[in-house]
Design a protein around this motif. Structure first.
Motif, PDB file in Angstrom:
ATOM      1  N   PHE A 104      50.757  43.598  58.112  1.00 39.06           N
ATOM      2  CA  PHE A 104      49.511  44.191  57.606  1.00 39.06           C
ATOM      3  C   PHE A 104      49.061  45.518  58.468  1.00 39.06           C
ATOM      4  N   GLY A 118      48.865  28.347  52.455  1.00 38.62           N
ATOM      5  CA  GLY A 118      49.102  29.673  52.515  1.00 38.62           C
ATOM      6  C   GLY A 118      48.058  30.530  53.021  1.00 38.62           C
ATOM      7  N   PHE A 137      44.728  42.249  50.262  1.00 44.92           N
ATOM      8  CA  PHE A 137      45.757  41.278  50.155  1.00 44.92           C
ATOM      9  C   PHE A 137      45.136  39.818  49.286  1.00 44.92           C
ATOM     10  N   ALA A 172      34.971  33.275  49.602  1.00 45.94           N
ATOM     11  CA  ALA A 172      34.214  32.942  50.585  1.00 45.94           C
ATOM     12  C   ALA A 172      32.553  32.580  50.352  1.00 45.94           C
ATOM     13  N   THR A 222      39.653  43.853  50.717  1.00 44.59           N
ATOM     14  CA  THR A 222      40.460  43.681  51.755  1.00 44.59           C
ATOM     15  C   THR A 222      42.079  43.660  50.747  1.00 44.59           C
ATOM     16  N   ILE A 259      44.324  35.977  49.726  1.00 43.75           N
ATOM     17  CA  ILE A 259      44.631  34.592  50.451  1.00 43.75           C
ATOM     18  C   ILE A 259      43.610  33.645  49.716  1.00 43.75           C
ATOM     19  N   PRO A 260      44.037  32.463  49.635  1.00 44.68           N
ATOM     20  CA  PRO A 260      43.163  31.258  48.814  1.00 44.68           C
ATOM     21  C   PRO A 260      41.717  31.234  49.527  1.00 44.68           C
ATOM     22  N   GLY A 261      40.793  31.199  48.814  1.00 45.87           N
ATOM     23  CA  GLY A 261      39.540  30.938  49.136  1.00 45.87           C
ATOM     24  C   GLY A 261      38.887  32.621  49.853  1.00 45.87           C
ATOM     25  N   MET A 262      39.422  33.581  49.483  1.00 39.30           N
ATOM     26  CA  MET A 262      38.732  34.823  49.786  1.00 39.30           C
ATOM     27  C   MET A 262      37.510  35.239  49.629  1.00 39.30           C
ATOM     28  N   PHE A 310      36.869  31.822  58.836  1.00 38.15           N
ATOM     29  CA  PHE A 310      37.825  32.571  57.651  1.00 38.15           C
ATOM     30  C   PHE A 310      36.597  33.159  56.458  1.00 38.15           C
ATOM     31  N   ASP A 311      36.585  34.404  56.412  1.00 36.44           N
ATOM     32  CA  ASP A 311      36.037  35.138  55.426  1.00 36.44           C
ATOM     33  C   ASP A 311      36.328  36.336  55.421  1.00 36.44           C
ATOM     34  N   PRO A 312      37.487  36.659  54.673  1.00 36.71           N
ATOM     35  CA  PRO A 312      38.139  37.956  54.956  1.00 36.71           C
ATOM     36  C   PRO A 312      37.189  39.411  54.798  1.00 36.71           C
ATOM     37  N   GLN A 360      44.032  45.128  59.052  1.00 35.42           N
ATOM     38  CA  GLN A 360      44.371  45.728  57.853  1.00 35.42           C
ATOM     39  C   GLN A 360      43.213  47.195  57.963  1.00 35.42           C
ATOM     40  N   ARG A 386      30.962  34.047  47.934  1.00 39.11           N
ATOM     41  CA  ARG A 386      30.162  35.172  47.179  1.00 39.11           C
ATOM     42  C   ARG A 386      29.535  34.829  45.855  1.00 39.11           C
TER      43      ARG A 386
END
Lengths: 305, 358
Positions: B242, B38, A212, A219, A210, A214-217, B192-194, B223, A221
């Protein structure tokens, strides 16, 4: 046919960060060190990887930044857990908390910025072959590198003398020390390798998955990668199977929901984890496939000087 | 000893992320945030509102915020810390802060609290939320006009009334345009888990959806839709960067006017405990500009927005038929009443999926 291809492509992408991070951790644990800070190293790798790619415009340099960041993080762990012989579990957990905070700090200026994601291969002729073409010849570099990495690690561990020594440190550090091998130095390198892999795995997320930051992306893993090492009973071959199995179950449960299969989605979301537990149980019941955890895993080694 | 250590730890935490100066005569206003500022979604929008507040009343107040406060025991300690630091009005901005806020509110009757999206109140504790389903109705109209395949993709977070009412409002609107429209629903079981949100968007598109809607917080789905040349709606905040050619509109959480109004009431000494559930009419949320659609669709959306704002159009207008084919009891006259929407746990007719847990 197209749908099957699409699903396989999604599975490959979802499995790749897990495979890279878990391969690194496997080497670390084989040397006898338990580093629970994978999530923290990954998330810092994600922030630095994105920062690197954004500043230079190059995905390759971004990945390099991720690797360096992961390695630096692992050096903090090595200093504490190996240098000062602090409890490894506590140090690893602290490393994760530190990493989450650091990544927010580093990444704060990059939230909302966009980069061009890692390019996918396109070999005329080969990539166009139906079904297998895009899977085998149309992925981004990270995917192929992850396969090469795990094959390389297998070769190193089982086919080289250095690999044998590393495993010896993990199984019996006292004997390895008595034979004259620098246990702590070997473990430090193993920890650094694990950190480099975690950093690279983290950078895969903002660079290819993805594009971009973002903090915490990450998640969680990193935690799955840790579980995969146990799942694989510390063997690279099984690690590949485990990573792709996990990716496949994750993606298939999403598709099953889209098809309207009437199973509660909460159960579907838990399925990958459930599958991990079931396979673990089956493996530990199998006669020859029992757990082969390195005997000295997680134990502190202080050489008498 | 343990207590003082905890207090010390909380104090350090406070010192670390607080943006405060000291001036005795100013009203101190505190905020507790769930995520990082953010996150580009939920917390980000609350902080934009705080900034708007500072801009408007900055010479009379000073604000303090704590970000990344987990729901649970930590929340209670953090709220209490804000009280001890002299904050007289405290906004707690996530559903899970409900019980901790209430507990602290009972302990400090002279401090006023504002809790977002909860239902428990106290003489010194208000609640506030927004009627986002009004925006979802407008999105449903647009989606039905814009889809070529007749299949919409919907990424849900958790099967709670707030999300279910959004799906139903979307579907009721879409059916007024295309009666046989289909919606495919995937529950991500996370806010929230992109990565997972991206995977869900991929799965929906691979299965034929060409307009993607989401009730999760990151721009990942936008996206993916953009990469694949499909259309999508943003969530919580403006996500058009995006997907410059992808975003149709987005529901924007605009808490600013509410925060300003409540702080003004506090300054004037007229603050009273209340329950605010505002919609388009009271500017509790807004719609991002309608983009990437023909003029007639844009007009349709704008007309619907005007009608909802003026109270002439209610998305949950009776009769509403449930998934089982039976009409839903209409408690609010000609539309469902607030209680029914706040507790919505059924799908409307035409959604051929099963609601988890039903």
């Amino acid at each position: 046919m197209e749908l099957i291809e699409a699903i396989i492509l999604s599975v490959l992408a979802a499995s790749t960060p897990l495979l890279i991070a878990a391969t690194g951790e496997l080497v670390t644990e084989r040397s006898g060190v338990l580093n629970l800070g994978v999530e923290g190293m990954m998330i810092v790798g994600a922030a630095c990887g994105f920062a690197g790619a954004w500043l230079t415009g190059s995905i390759f340099i971004g990945a390099l930044f991720g690797i360096i960041a992961g390695t630096m993080m692992s050096l903090i762990f090595a200093l504490m857990a190996l240098g000062f012989a602090v409890n490894q579990v506590a140090t690893g957990l602290a490393l994760t908390i530190l990493g989450v905070g650091l990544s927010g700090l580093i990444g704060a200026g990059f939230v909302g910025e966009r980069i061009t994601p890692a390019v996918h291969l396109a070999i005329p002729g080969l990539t166009d072959i139906p079904l297998v073409g895009r899977v085998l010849f149309g992925e981004d570099g990270f995917v192929y590198f992850s396969i090469a990495l795990v094959v390389g690690v297998w070769w190193f561990l089982y086919r080289t003398r250095a690999g044998l020594i590393l495993r010896a440190c993990g199984d019996n550090h006292a004997s390895a020390h008595a034979l004259g091998y620098p246990v702590l130095r070997i473990r430090t390198f193993a920890v650094m390798f694990g950190g480099a892999c975690a950093g690279l795995a983290g950078s895969y997320l903002p660079l290819a998955y993805t594009p971009f930051f973002i903090p915490g992306m990450t998640a969680g893993r990193g935690w799955i990668a840790l579980a995969l090492v146990v799942f694989s009973s510390w063997r690279p071959g099984r690690l590949v199977v485990g990573a792709y199995l996990f990716g496949a179950v994750t993606i298939l449960q999403l598709h099953a929901q889209g098809w309207g299969i009437g199973i509660p989605s909460q159960f579907m979301s838990a399925l990958p984890y459930l599958a991990t537990v079931i396979v673990l149980v089956l493996l530990s019941r199998a006669r020859s496939g029992g757990s082969t955890a390195p005997a000295a895993l997680g134990t502190v080694f202080v050489p008498d000087r | 000893m343990r207590k003082s250590l905890l207090a010390l730890a909380a104090g350090l935490l406070l010192a670390g992320s607080v943006s405060a100066t000291s001036a005795a005569d100013k009203l101190k206003v505190g905020f507790i945030y769930l995520g990082p500022i953010g996150d580009l979604g939920w917390t980000y929008q609350h902080d934009l509102a705080r900034q708007a507040l500072v801009k408007e009343l900055g010479d009379q107040i000073e604000t303090t915020y704590l970000e990344n406060v987990p729901e649970g025991p930590d929340a209670e300690r953090s709220i209490e810390q804000l009280v001890r630091a002299g904050n007289k009005l405290i906004f707690t901005t996530s559903f899970g802060y409900m019980d901790p806020t209430l507990k602290v509110a009972k302990k400090y009757p002279n401090v006023h609290f504002e809790h977002a999206t909860g239902y428990k109140r106290n003489p010194n504790m208000s609640t506030y939320s927004a009627r986002w389903w009004q925006g979802r109705y407008i999105q449903g109209l647009i989606a039905a006009k814009m889809t070529k395949s007749g299949v919409l993709g919907y990424i849900g977070s958790f099967p709670i009334p707030e999300v279910v009412s959004g799906i139903n409002a979307t579907m009721l609107a879409a059916q007024t345009i295309k009666p046989d429209i289909k919606v495919k629903i995937i529950w991500a079981n996370t806010w929230f888990d992109p990565g997972k949100e991206a995977d869900a968007a991929k799965a929906l598109i691979d299965q034929g959806a060409d307009v993607i809607m989401q009730h999760t917080d990151s721009p990942a789905a936008m996206q993916i839709a953009s990469e694949r040349g499909k259309l999508a709606f943003g969530q919580d905040s403006e996500m058009i960067k995006f997907g410059p050619k992808t975003q149709l509109t987005s529901i924007l959480d605009t808490w600013g006017p509410y925060y300003i109004e409540r702080v003004k009431a506090e300054l004037a000494g007229t603050w009273k405990s209340q329950d605010s559930w505002g919609g388009l009419d009271s500017h509790m949320f807004a719609m991002a500009p309608y983009t990437n659609m023909p003029d007639d669709v844009k007009k349709l959306a704008e007309d619907a927005q005007a009608a909802i704002t003026a109270g002439k159009l209610h998305p949950f207008k009776c009769p509403i038929v449930g998934q089982d084919g039976k009409p839903v009891e209409c408690k609010g006259g000609d539309h469902l009443d607030d209680g029914q929407i706040l507790g919505m746990n059924f799908y409307v007719k035409g959604i051929d999926d099963k609601l988890p847990g039903k």
